[in-house]
Design a protein around this motif. Sequence first.
Motif, PDB file in Angstrom:
ATOM      1  N   PRO A 242     -23.676 -66.147 -35.453  1.00 36.53           N
ATOM      2  CA  PRO A 242     -22.862 -67.370 -35.577  1.00 36.53           C
ATOM      3  C   PRO A 242     -23.679 -68.646 -35.790  1.00 36.53           C
ATOM      4  O   PRO A 242     -23.292 -69.499 -36.597  1.00 36.53           O
ATOM      5  N   LYS A 243     -24.801 -68.783 -35.096  1.00 34.89           N
ATOM      6  CA  LYS A 243     -25.604 -70.001 -35.271  1.00 34.89           C
ATOM      7  C   LYS A 243     -26.183 -70.070 -36.687  1.00 34.89           C
ATOM      8  O   LYS A 243     -26.211 -71.140 -37.306  1.00 34.89           O
ATOM      9  N   GLY A 244     -26.643 -68.927 -37.191  1.00 30.80           N
ATOM     10  CA  GLY A 244     -27.174 -68.901 -38.553  1.00 30.80           C
ATOM     11  C   GLY A 244     -26.105 -69.161 -39.583  1.00 30.80           C
ATOM     12  O   GLY A 244     -26.325 -69.866 -40.573  1.00 30.80           O
ATOM     13  N   PRO A 520     -27.155 -76.075 -33.848  1.00 27.59           N
ATOM     14  CA  PRO A 520     -25.910 -75.409 -33.427  1.00 27.59           C
ATOM     15  C   PRO A 520     -25.287 -76.049 -32.193  1.00 27.59           C
ATOM     16  O   PRO A 520     -24.070 -76.189 -32.114  1.00 27.59           O
ATOM     17  N   THR A 521     -26.117 -76.415 -31.213  1.00 23.01           N
ATOM     18  CA  THR A 521     -25.669 -77.234 -30.087  1.00 23.01           C
ATOM     19  C   THR A 521     -26.369 -78.575 -30.191  1.00 23.01           C
ATOM     20  O   THR A 521     -27.597 -78.629 -30.233  1.00 23.01           O
ATOM     21  N   LEU A 625     -19.733 -71.056 -31.158  1.00 19.94           N
ATOM     22  CA  LEU A 625     -19.670 -70.144 -30.020  1.00 19.94           C
ATOM     23  C   LEU A 625     -18.826 -70.779 -28.921  1.00 19.94           C
ATOM     24  O   LEU A 625     -18.467 -71.959 -28.997  1.00 19.94           O
ATOM     25  N   ALA A 626     -18.534 -70.020 -27.883  1.00 23.57           N
ATOM     26  CA  ALA A 626     -17.742 -70.527 -26.769  1.00 23.57           C
ATOM     27  C   ALA A 626     -18.402 -71.756 -26.163  1.00 23.57           C
ATOM     28  O   ALA A 626     -19.628 -71.856 -26.080  1.00 23.57           O
ATOM     29  N   LYS A 631     -19.395 -67.531 -21.265  1.00 24.61           N
ATOM     30  CA  LYS A 631     -18.473 -66.767 -22.104  1.00 24.61           C
ATOM     31  C   LYS A 631     -19.151 -66.196 -23.355  1.00 24.61           C
ATOM     32  O   LYS A 631     -18.517 -65.488 -24.136  1.00 24.61           O
ATOM     33  N   ARG A 632     -20.418 -66.511 -23.556  1.00 25.05           N
ATOM     34  CA  ARG A 632     -21.080 -66.115 -24.796  1.00 25.05           C
ATOM     35  C   ARG A 632     -21.765 -64.758 -24.669  1.00 25.05           C
ATOM     36  O   ARG A 632     -22.433 -64.483 -23.673  1.00 25.05           O
ATOM     37  N   PRO A 633     -21.657 -63.918 -25.692  1.00 20.45           N
ATOM     38  CA  PRO A 633     -22.423 -62.667 -25.708  1.00 20.45           C
ATOM     39  C   PRO A 633     -23.858 -62.938 -26.136  1.00 20.45           C
ATOM     40  O   PRO A 633     -24.169 -63.999 -26.684  1.00 20.45           O
TER      41      PRO A 633
END
Length: 636
Positions: A242-244, A520-521, A625-626, A631-633
């Motif tokens: 997801p970040k990529g 990403p964050t 992401l969450a 909550k994140r995998p």
Amino acid sequence: MQLLLIHSDYIEYEVKKSTPVAEKIEESFKSGRLDEALTAFIAVEKADESATDEVISKAIAEIKGVAAQVKAENIMVYPYAHLSSDLSSPKVAVSVLKAVEKELSGEFNVKRAPFGWYKAFKISCKGHPLSELSRSIVPDEAVPGSETSSCLASVKEEVVSEALKAESTAKSYWHVLTPDGTLHDATSFDFTGHENLQKFVNYEISKQRAVERAPPHVELMRRLEIADYEPGSDSGNMRYYPKGRLIKSLLEGYVLDESYKVGAMEVETPLMYDMEHPTLKKYLDRFPARQYSIESDKRNMFLRFAACFGQFLMNHDMTISYKNLPMKMIEMTRYSFRKEQRGELVGLRRLRAFTMPDMHSLCTDMEQAVAQFDSQYNMCIGLLDKVGIKVDDFEVAIRFTRDFYNENRDFITNLAKTVDKPVLVEMWDTRFFYFVLKFEFNFVDALAKASALSTVQIDVENAERYDINYIDTDGTAKRPVILHCSPSGAIERCIYGLLEKEAMKAENGGVPILPLWLSPTQVRVIPISDKHMDFALQVAEQLDCRVDIDDREDTVGKKVREAGREWVPYVVVVGDKEVETGNINVTVRSESQPNKPKKVEMTAEELNARVQSEIEGMPYKGLCLAKMLSKRPKFI
């Protein structure tokens, strides 16, 4: 086989979770430690399957040789798939690793880490000149660059264009052009103060494209959960977490936005084309790339390596007036495919499937084409600057025929003046390709390997080949001159360049960070305890950006360290003081030094204003992401 040999003070591991291919192990095998050890990180590759005995013998010889040099009596055999993108089957890998362990056990104290398990490990590298060595082991019968597959009944001969063959035999004259207009012989130029250019020149002239070890960005792309190798696909085809995917999407949107600003029209064309199509067949022989070829309904097809085919076929069917020129069309090709040679594939630097923004401009004549070339040259500089790759971060290559240079000497000199530094020149007596002029901005990484980013080419062949016309002022049909432009180069290469740049920055004592608009964050809020969670939520709600909250049951120190490992630009820790005053203490990564975080007290509103000013004018997407880290995998 790929080997990474680390002479270490100690190496220890602990298994965390099994994968579907994990070998069955005893409880005692789930952790291990060796002091004063030579650690052999090993990736067994597909090419090894046909000659396992030979590969094992060569690996043992290499390990023994290094062990003798560093006087190591303890050896850790550690499976490490991330050294290669072309892995063997799990069954073969385990058998090879066990054989290496067995053969070494007669002379050394040997431990082997289990195969197919996610493992936490710690290693302390000694840091002397022989403490980090890499080796590539290839069976004698393996042919460099060949692909093997037990699933194929037959293998078609690789399609190699005439242009690619010509490129390997073309006579190149290498020069360094300085901003004063002087052409210097590249082999005798004084590179003092231009050491990066010297690395680039050596890379280009030597044509040594294969890599001997993984560059720093490979570890970073995994640790930051951006991308990883995909063992279920062909080499050079990656998976993006997801970040990529967020970073790629933002970059794609930005390049398209900048292209719209210069009048480009976005189109979409097929991924697959008929290799026997008369026009395309001729073009294939003029483009220096290897193609993926496939068969469909008894027709030979190829996967596109650029958007040229679709756009030129579209241009052929259009009615175009001189009033429409220069006319630009762009496609974000997800994906383009090139059958790059196996030894050249590594991480995000060189791929077989990549996302390429491909823009073509139709111009009335060479004068207009040269003017557009200059405009797009400057556009590419500005675009990469916003991405985070500055003029000082790349080297310029300009390639042309001798005739074109003699007719446009001042214009080409001005290209060097624009970047205000020497540039590499490759000159040909004869035109081998479809273009007479081309530039590339090349990023040189930590291993002194170069990769092209932005590029523009002046094409003098394809308007004729594709029968593309425009109606001129006198009502007659004329052929346009075509420009090929990739404003950023492959999107994956931009990520590669950013990661390599920051890895080199960290190596020189800096703090690595991505541009805020690509992070990403962007802000992480860390409550000291559960009673501070409500205030953490209040702070997060006041921030119009990608903000998350670390609500996991870990110590504050560990949470802060993990935020650092993720390169989070702004970290906010909230406790009693913050709840009482309403102010927050913000760690500003861009102003910090190693072990010296820069902390600034401000309000949430002030932090939000600061973030907005930094990302103003750039594309934006929400969290991928969450919001709550609990909550994140874990992807890796």
